[in-house]
Every structure is written in C-alpha cells, then in structure tokens.
Design a protein around this motif. Structure first.
Motif, PDB file in Angstrom:
ATOM      1  N   ARG A  38       0.839  -1.212   0.000  1.00 45.89           N
ATOM      2  CA  ARG A  38       0.000   0.000   0.000  1.00 45.89           C
ATOM      3  C   ARG A  38       0.866   1.251   0.000  1.00 45.89           C
ATOM      4  O   ARG A  38       1.881   1.317   0.686  1.00 45.89           O
ATOM      5  CB  ARG A  38      -0.911   0.025   1.222  1.00 45.89           C
ATOM      6  N   SER A  40       0.031   5.080   0.888  1.00 45.40           N
ATOM      7  CA  SER A  40      -1.039   5.911   1.424  1.00 45.40           C
ATOM      8  C   SER A  40      -0.601   7.358   1.612  1.00 45.40           C
ATOM      9  O   SER A  40       0.467   7.619   2.171  1.00 45.40           O
ATOM     10  CB  SER A  40      -1.517   5.357   2.772  1.00 45.40           C
ATOM     11  N   VAL A  46      -8.529   4.324   5.711  1.00 46.79           N
ATOM     12  CA  VAL A  46      -8.497   4.589   4.268  1.00 46.79           C
ATOM     13  C   VAL A  46      -9.885   5.027   3.811  1.00 46.79           C
ATOM     14  O   VAL A  46     -10.889   4.365   4.111  1.00 46.79           O
ATOM     15  CB  VAL A  46      -8.054   3.332   3.488  1.00 46.79           C
ATOM     16  N   SER A  49      -9.311   4.165  -2.340  1.00 45.44           N
ATOM     17  CA  SER A  49      -8.152   3.405  -2.795  1.00 45.44           C
ATOM     18  C   SER A  49      -8.415   2.753  -4.142  1.00 45.44           C
ATOM     19  O   SER A  49      -9.578   2.508  -4.514  1.00 45.44           O
ATOM     20  CB  SER A  49      -7.766   2.330  -1.762  1.00 45.44           C
ATOM     21  N   GLU A  58      -1.921  -1.155  -3.547  1.00 46.66           N
ATOM     22  CA  GLU A  58      -3.069  -0.304  -3.226  1.00 46.66           C
ATOM     23  C   GLU A  58      -2.603   1.142  -3.051  1.00 46.66           C
ATOM     24  O   GLU A  58      -1.790   1.434  -2.186  1.00 46.66           O
ATOM     25  CB  GLU A  58      -3.741  -0.797  -1.948  1.00 46.66           C
ATOM     26  N   TRP A  59      -3.139   2.041  -3.872  1.00 48.18           N
ATOM     27  CA  TRP A  59      -2.841   3.478  -3.757  1.00 48.18           C
ATOM     28  C   TRP A  59      -4.028   4.114  -3.053  1.00 48.18           C
ATOM     29  O   TRP A  59      -5.157   4.052  -3.551  1.00 48.18           O
ATOM     30  CB  TRP A  59      -2.605   4.094  -5.133  1.00 48.18           C
ATOM     31  N   ALA A  60      -3.772   4.719  -1.882  1.00 42.33           N
ATOM     32  CA  ALA A  60      -4.875   5.111  -1.006  1.00 42.33           C
ATOM     33  C   ALA A  60      -4.768   6.544  -0.508  1.00 42.33           C
ATOM     34  O   ALA A  60      -3.675   7.119  -0.420  1.00 42.33           O
ATOM     35  CB  ALA A  60      -4.922   4.163   0.191  1.00 42.33           C
ATOM     36  N   SER A  62      -5.997   8.509   2.993  1.00 45.57           N
ATOM     37  CA  SER A  62      -6.473   8.223   4.345  1.00 45.57           C
ATOM     38  C   SER A  62      -6.989   9.473   5.023  1.00 45.57           C
ATOM     39  O   SER A  62      -6.727  10.598   4.574  1.00 45.57           O
ATOM     40  CB  SER A  62      -5.351   7.578   5.163  1.00 45.57           C
TER      41      SER A  62
END
Length: 445
Positions: A38, A40, A46, A49, A58-60, A62
C-alpha cells in the motif's frame, strides 16, 4: 476567505512533500525487489483506494492528511506477512541490511533532492530580492561601532559572497548560531571597498529568535522621502504637500528616508511640524500638523516612497544546482545545530513550531508570490528531511539507528528492545507534537 486561502496553501505545500517523501521509499523498495502492498497519502482509516500494477499495490487516501506511509511485505506484522513461500524473497526483513538502509533513507533523501531542485530552479529563473544596502545606522549600534556605515552595500560575510538582504541575513544568522565574529566586506556609496568586523562577543548577545540584523543596528536601505501621492482632505494636502516633493528636513533635522519621515509624523499627533521640501529644484518651507489616528499616532494621508533597492539574484544551470545543494546543506546543518542548542538549553523551545504556524507561513508566502511560496516549500522539504532523520524510534532516523547497530554488531536488534524503543519513540513524538501545537496557539493568541 483568508482562512480558506491559508488552508489551501498549506495543503498544496505539505501534500506534495509527503507524497515525494513516500515515493522515495516506494521507488527504492521496488528497486530492491521488495513488494509494496500500500502507498497511502494520509494516516488512519483509508477513505479511497485503487489497485494498480503487477503486484496490485493499493494506492490510497487516508482520513488524517498530516502524513503518509508505504506498507511493504513484512513478516513482523500478521496483516502484511507473506501468504506463501513464493513471496518470502520479497519480504522487507529478509533483505540485507544495506538494502533496508537504502529503503528507509530514501524518503528523507527525496526531500533533500526536491529542495535542491526547487532552489536550483529559482536561482536559474532569477529571484528579485532587496539588496544588501544598509540604512543609516544608529551611532550607538554594534555595527556602527564596528565601522559599518549607512548607505554602503555588504558584498560578503566571512568570505561568503552576498548579493541580497536574505543572503546577508543568512550569513549573519550562521555566525550567530556558531557564535563567531562576522567579517563584512562593503562597497562604499561613493565607491571603494572596506572591511568591518563585528566581534564574536557582540554576535553572541543576539538570538536567532529575533531580528538578528536589527539587533546589530543594520536595516534595509530606503529611498529618500519623496511624496508619491497626496490624498484629498488630509493634513498633507492642507499643508500644501504635492506629489514629487522631496522632504529634506523636519524641525530643522535632516530626514534620511521615507521611514524616518513616517516616524517623525507618527510621533507628533496634533503638533505643528516645520518642514523643508524641495520642489522643482527650489527649497520651500511648509507647516504640517498631523491628525491623530485611532491609535493615538500622527497621520497626514500621503504616500511616501519607501520601497527598498531591489536586485535580481540569478545563476546558470550548473551554478544554480551547486548553490541549491549548498543552501540545502547549510539549512540542514543549521536546523540540527538549533535542535542541539535547544537540548542543551542555549535556545528556546519556543522555536518548535507545528502545523498552525506552518499553515500561517504558507498562506503569507503564497500571497506574496510564487517565488516566495516555492522558497517556503523548499525550506519545509528540508525540515521534513532533517526531522525524519532524527534518531527517534518510529521515525526513519530511528530505523536507521537500528540498522547501523546491526552493521556494527553483525546481528539485528532484539525484538523486545525494538518494541520498547517504539513505545518510547511514540511517547516522545506525541510530546513534541503537543509542544509544537502549544507554541502555535501561544503565537496565535
């Protein structure tokens, strides 16, 4: 509206710096063969995403915007531990210590590289700043007693070339932190050069928290007190002042610049002042009685020239990169010295600032212009890099300390010690954050 502008400037400054920092970790982790689970922007839960790439990273985004992180395959956490043996070779703790050092150090290094790039771009573009020309100095001031004279221009401090007021302040600030003498080279207003040395004993009495140059008696040069505009219905119009008039004397005393004229007016509410002005090559006498403003100071409703002399500081590509790297290094070293002085009690802990002060400065510099805003972002990028390198557990510097000990001893730090250090680091970090917010609130209110 001003609050919204400040918040927006703060987010646009800090957000990209966090992203760039985490990208440093991400890129080097991928180059070292570590699987990234991930990336973030922000901390906590999160809120959005998407997954991309062969590893489905996973590009998130938050919920808490002050921070970010890169989560890698790591057997120390059940949530991020490898699911099967085929991924063991891509797990973070199984990498050799030098790869782990490279991954952790990449974040702060990315911030330093960004600062160098921004400063180099600004130097190549050319930055317009006030010149290092000095206003008339009070005779009792430290600088005047050292031989510095008003109207002259500082060209170097302790051998370092000076082009602008900001560079002059920076060099004197370094002398203040180091408690060393400041040897100034100056160019006289009528030509010729000379040197003057402000002794270390005098420098040591100044503090970095205040106006260092002002404490030594040095202020920006200002133009002669020429009237630029006369507002209808004001005391200036009633006295007969006209645009273009050059104020020579007030109460028989010469007036050196626009600031001095304004100070004379503010100090005489309701009291008649005898002026001598030059108009079309002839000297005229006028009687001026300032009105009293709501704060009890004198006002005459005229605009007086007071803009400082400006210079454009610019460099070629190679010189700009070198200057950017030098400024980044000097700023980093000075930041560390200030932290050291706070620890041993030589500097006030009031210098610790938090998000409120950073947001305020972001808004102020954004209103001044793009150049000032980019300079501010470069400085914050350096601060972010330096702070992350501090040997505090939970920060990058704490992990680098662990790995440095591993290099020296040939074995990893025991898990129990690591856990205790993490808890202590979290506590220390919260204390520093609380102090920073407290200092911010004190400044605000």
């Amino acid at each position: 509206m001003n609050l919204l502008y400040t918040v927006l400037a703060f987010v646009l400054a800090l957000g990209p710096l966090i992203v760039f920092h985490e990208l440093g970790h991400y890129v080097v982790a991928r180059l070292c063969g570590v699987k990234v689970l991930r990336f973030s922007v922000g901390m906590g839960r999160v809120v959005w995403s998407r997954r991309f790439g062969k590893d489905q990273t996973e590009w998130a985004l938050s919920v808490l915007p002050l921070g970010g992180y890169v989560k890698m395959l790591d057997s120390r956490d059940p949530e991020t531990a490898p699911k099967d043996d085929s991924e063991l070779h891509r797990e973070f703790t199984r990498q050799n210590v030098w790869r782990r050092i490279a991954i952790v150090a990449a974040g702060p290094i990315a911030n330093f590289l960004l600062a160098i790039a921004l400063m180099a771009a600004l130097f190549m573009h050319g930055v317009e700043e006030p010149s290092a020309r000095l206003r008339a100095l009070p005779e009792a001031s430290v600088a005047h007693q050292a031989g510095v004279r008003g109207g002259d221009t500082v060209t170097s401090v302790n051998g370092a070339p000076v082009q602008s007021w900001m560079e002059l302040r920076w060099q004197v600030l370094q002398a203040t932190v180091n408690k060393t003498a400041a040897r100034l080279e100056l160019r006289g207003v009528h030509g010729g050069t000379y040197a003057a040395t402000i002794p270390a004993a005098a420098i040591a009495k100044t503090t970095v928290e205040g106006d260092v140059l002002g404490a030594l008696g040095m202020e920006l040069w200002r133009p002669q007190p020429r009237i630029e505009k006369v507002i209808e219905g004001g005391a200036g119009e009633r006295a007969g002042l006209q645009a273009g008039d050059l104020v020579l004397k007030v109460e028989g005393k010469p007036v050196v610049d626009g600031i001095a004229f304004i100070e004379a007016v503010r100090g005489a509410p309701g009291r008649a002042l005898a002026l001598e002005v030059e108009r079309a090559g002839r000297v005229q006498a006028l009687a001026l009685t300032p009105e009293r403003d709501p704060n009890g100071r004198g006002m005459i409703k005229v605009m007086v020239a007071q803009a400082p002399e400006m210079v454009t500081v610019s460099s070629g590509p190679f010189e700009a990169v070198a200057k950017g790297a030098e400024r980044t290094w000097e700023t980093s070293v000075m930041t560390l010295k200030m932290i050291g002085k706070m620890i041993i009690g030589e500097a006030s802990w009031k210098n610790v600032t938090g998000p409120i002060t950073i947001a305020d400065y972001a808004g102020q510099t954004a209103r001044i212009g793009l150049v000032s805003y980019l300079q501010f972002i470069a400085f914050i990028s350096i601060s972010l890099g330096v702070m992350n390198l501090l040997p505090i557990p939970v920060l990058d510097g704490g992990h680098l300390l662990y790995y440095s000990l591993e290099v020296l001893t040939g074995r990893p730090l025991p898990a129990r010690i690591g856990e205790f250090a993490q808890r202590a680091g979290v506590g220390l970090l919260f204390m520093l954050m609380a102090l920073a917010v407290f200092n911010d609130l004190v400044r605000l209110f």
